[in-house]
Design a protein around this motif. Structure first.
Motif, PDB file in Angstrom:
ATOM      1  N   ALA A  20      29.874   5.724   3.789  1.00 42.30           N
ATOM      2  CA  ALA A  20      30.855   5.530   2.700  1.00 42.30           C
ATOM      3  C   ALA A  20      30.447   4.295   1.912  1.00 42.30           C
ATOM      4  O   ALA A  20      31.266   3.442   1.600  1.00 42.30           O
ATOM      5  N   SER A  21      29.130   4.216   1.619  1.00 46.42           N
ATOM      6  CA  SER A  21      28.612   2.959   1.059  1.00 46.42           C
ATOM      7  C   SER A  21      28.650   2.913  -0.468  1.00 46.42           C
ATOM      8  O   SER A  21      28.092   2.005  -1.067  1.00 46.42           O
ATOM      9  N   GLY A  22      29.302   3.886  -1.108  1.00 46.23           N
ATOM     10  CA  GLY A  22      29.502   3.799  -2.551  1.00 46.23           C
ATOM     11  C   GLY A  22      28.228   4.074  -3.329  1.00 46.23           C
ATOM     12  O   GLY A  22      27.174   4.399  -2.774  1.00 46.23           O
ATOM     13  N   ARG A  23      28.332   3.945  -4.637  1.00 42.24           N
ATOM     14  CA  ARG A  23      27.178   4.236  -5.487  1.00 42.24           C
ATOM     15  C   ARG A  23      27.521   3.668  -6.864  1.00 42.24           C
ATOM     16  O   ARG A  23      27.895   4.382  -7.774  1.00 42.24           O
ATOM     17  N   TRP A  24      27.452   2.381  -7.005  1.00 40.20           N
ATOM     18  CA  TRP A  24      27.876   1.797  -8.278  1.00 40.20           C
ATOM     19  C   TRP A  24      26.717   1.081  -8.962  1.00 40.20           C
ATOM     20  O   TRP A  24      26.184   0.123  -8.443  1.00 40.20           O
ATOM     21  N   ARG A  25      26.344   1.605 -10.095  1.00 37.65           N
ATOM     22  CA  ARG A  25      25.372   0.910 -10.949  1.00 37.65           C
ATOM     23  C   ARG A  25      25.695   1.341 -12.371  1.00 37.65           C
ATOM     24  O   ARG A  25      25.919   2.526 -12.631  1.00 37.65           O
ATOM     25  N   ASP A  26      25.721   0.382 -13.288  1.00 36.90           N
ATOM     26  CA  ASP A  26      26.041   0.708 -14.682  1.00 36.90           C
ATOM     27  C   ASP A  26      25.026   1.679 -15.260  1.00 36.90           C
ATOM     28  O   ASP A  26      23.836   1.573 -14.974  1.00 36.90           O
ATOM     29  N   ARG A  27      25.507   2.597 -16.093  1.00 34.49           N
ATOM     30  CA  ARG A  27      24.575   3.389 -16.891  1.00 34.49           C
ATOM     31  C   ARG A  27      24.195   2.496 -18.079  1.00 34.49           C
ATOM     32  O   ARG A  27      25.075   1.912 -18.712  1.00 34.49           O
ATOM     33  N   HIS A  28      22.906   2.394 -18.333  1.00 36.29           N
ATOM     34  CA  HIS A  28      22.487   1.442 -19.371  1.00 36.29           C
ATOM     35  C   HIS A  28      22.446   2.079 -20.753  1.00 36.29           C
ATOM     36  O   HIS A  28      22.120   3.251 -20.897  1.00 36.29           O
ATOM     37  N   ASN A  41      22.620   8.743 -10.807  1.00 34.52           N
ATOM     38  CA  ASN A  41      21.405   8.782  -9.976  1.00 34.52           C
ATOM     39  C   ASN A  41      21.216   7.529  -9.131  1.00 34.52           C
ATOM     40  O   ASN A  41      20.195   7.400  -8.453  1.00 34.52           O
ATOM     41  N   ALA A  42      22.167   6.612  -9.205  1.00 33.82           N
ATOM     42  CA  ALA A  42      22.012   5.389  -8.405  1.00 33.82           C
ATOM     43  C   ALA A  42      21.971   5.774  -6.930  1.00 33.82           C
ATOM     44  O   ALA A  42      22.732   6.631  -6.495  1.00 33.82           O
ATOM     45  N   PRO A  43      21.055   5.161  -6.167  1.00 35.38           N
ATOM     46  CA  PRO A  43      21.033   5.490  -4.747  1.00 35.38           C
ATOM     47  C   PRO A  43      22.227   4.829  -4.067  1.00 35.38           C
ATOM     48  O   PRO A  43      22.855   3.957  -4.649  1.00 35.38           O
ATOM     49  N   GLY A  44      22.547   5.265  -2.845  1.00 35.06           N
ATOM     50  CA  GLY A  44      23.532   4.528  -2.066  1.00 35.06           C
ATOM     51  C   GLY A  44      22.943   3.142  -1.875  1.00 35.06           C
ATOM     52  O   GLY A  44      21.746   2.938  -2.064  1.00 35.06           O
TER      53      GLY A  44
END
Ligand SMILES: Cc1cc2nc3c(=O)[nH]c(=O)nc-3n(C[C@H](O)[C@H](O)[C@H](O)COP(=O)(O)OP(=O)(O)OC[C@H]3O[C@@H](n4cnc5c(N)ncnc54)[C@H](O)[C@@H]3O)c2cc1C
Length: 440
Positions: free
Chosen positions: A106-114, A309-312
């Motif tokens: 349950a490690s999430g997946r947060w990265r801004d789309r640029h 597409n951000a990895p965990g």
């Protein structure tokens, strides 16, 4: 003899999805020992580090998780919190799996789309995530608040874009009862933006912002709003029409001496950003009739969603298929399901949806897990010792829930007037407090 359900359960990540699935399994299996690991010494993932500091009503959901973690004679099967343990760095996933009957990621997946228009790498183009990190005092990586000028263009009109607008126009008094990072706020308010343009590719009818979020903007005193919209909602789009009404009512608010003007342009797309060594102008490729095609700006904040597409986090499990899925929670490798390995939340569905969507998803995966146990696929393995079998150095490194409560107390005790806490920015300082060291 039928097999017993999993005894030792590890959950990787203490954001809402990890906590919701822990809650469901705790209710179903009273004799199981559940451990929720997190890379941070503090629990709750994006509830603490993503949800806006002035949205404490949303963060209040953590109270039910507090009860789940807090052991007492009345709650002997409390879920264990093991903070400050990063799976992939402090222990590999395969070693973790060798000690537990069931592992749920349950490690999430947060990265801004640029933003990817020409000029989007100019200084002054800022991803909203950097601002959110600074305002929420994220310790690792700790990002200082980027410099923000007086003329700001916000690209995007979803809820995070609206979070950005609130931040840009609020005064210190408007943060009453929040836990906003004091230094970052002070830095911004020394020279706040006065002219803000918000660009949305979609018309209001199909824009992503929640109506309640739009209405909330109208409660901030001293701000003048104006709106341009490319095309109205159709008769059958009731939600779109409500959103239009909400924006319309912002424009009717009377302000005699506005300290900031926010202009929303719906149906507008930036084609490029130009400037001499720094952002100077945002050019619109598409815009509603009557709108200027070039907007002077010294800062561009991109809030165009998260990278699907951000990895965990930290690629700790590269061999598995983590493509977004609304289906089964069981993790697959090369198209084949992995025994006793599941995923929930943003790591499963991709970075979309608010906290309630994670509750529904975690409940669904918990049901799938319970069904797998009933069919004999998942069971307690007497060779697995769970948390107690982990190397002693790792167990000592783990921050318990009681230790987090010490950090929590230190943060609330040091709250500035009219604030509920001052979040500690240094992860090492959190560890010192958790271990009982005196901190100045
Ligand atoms: C800026 C922003 C604002 C938001 N605002 C709202 C809002 O107002 N209302 C709302 O309902 N929703 C909001 N959301 C959405 C909400 O935050 C998400 O739906 C939710 O947090 C996703 O939950 P999760 O548990 O899957 O992931 P996260 O909340 O990201 O939790 C993942 C956890 O895993 C931990 N972790 C990661 N890697 C490892 C590892 N290798 N080892 C151990 N631990 C690890 C992380 O530290 C983290 O604690 C917002 C999201 C963002 C990004």
């Amino acid at each position: 003899m039928s097999k017993l359900p999993p005894k030792h359960i590890a959950i990787v990540g203490s954001g809402p999805s990890g906590c919701f699935v822990a809650q469901s399994l705790q209710r179903a299996w009273k004799d199981s020992e559940i451990t929720v690991f997190d890379r941070f010494a503090v629990p709750y993932g994006l509830i603490r580090y993503g949800v806006a500091a002035d949205h404490q009503h949303t963060k209040a959901i953590t109270r039910q998780f507090d009860r789940m973690f807090a052991a007492s004679p009345a709650a002997p099967n409390a879920v264990r919190f093991a903070g400050n343990i990063e799976i992939g760095t402090d222990i590999t996933l395969s070693e973790l799996r060798s000690h537990f009957d069931l592992v749920i990621l349950a490690s999430g997946r947060w990265r801004d789309r640029h933003l990817s228009v020409p000029g989007s790498r100019l200084p002054g183009v800022v991803p909203s995530g950097d601002i959110i990190n600074a305002l929420n005092a994220v310790p690792r990586p700790s990002i200082p608040l980027p410099e923000i000028g007086e003329r700001v263009v916000v690209v995007g009109a979803g809820n995070v874009a609206i979070d950005m607008v609130r931040f840009l126009v609020k005064t210190a008094e408007d943060y009453s009862g929040s836990d906003i990072a004091p230094e970052a706020l002070k830095q911004y308010l020394a020279s706040p933006a006065s002219n803000i343009t918000v660009l949305s590719r979609s018309p209001i009818a199909t824009a992503k912002a929640d109506v309640a979020m739009v209405k909330e903007l109208g409660k901030i005193p001293g701000v003048r709003f104006s709106v341009a919209n490319s095309s109205p909602a159709t008769e059958d789009n009731a939600l779109g029409r409500k959103r239009e009404e909400a924006f319309e009512s912002l424009t009717t608010i009377e302000v005699t001496e506005p300290r900031a003007h926010v202009h929303f342009i719906f149906g507008a797309e930036p084609s490029k950003v130009t400037g001499d060594g720094r952002v100077g102008q945002v050019h619109l490729g598409v815009a509603p009739a009557g709108e200027a095609s070039v907007i002077p700006a010294d800062t561009v904040i991109s809030a165009i969603g998260f990278d699907v597409n951000a990895p965990g986090h930290l690629n700790y499990a590269e061999e598995y298929d983590f493509g977004p899925s609304e289906g089964s929670g069981q993790v697959e490798a090369g198209g084949r399901p992995e025994a006793a390995l599941y995923r929930v939340g943003w790591l499963k569905r991709g970075p979309v949806g608010a906290i309630p969507a994670n509750r529904a998803d975690s409940n669904k995966v918990a049901k799938e897990i319970i069904a797998a146990s009933e069919s004999g696929e998942l069971f307690a393995n007497p060779d697995h010792g769970g948390f107690a079998a982990l190397p002693s150095t790792l167990r000592e490194q783990a921050i318990s829930f009681a230790q987090w409560q010490k950090i929590d107390a230190a943060e609330t005790e040091s709250a500035e007037t009219d604030r509920i806490r001052t979040k500690i920015l240094s992860h090492d300082a959190m560890l010192d407090i958790a271990h009982g060291a005196l901190v100045e």
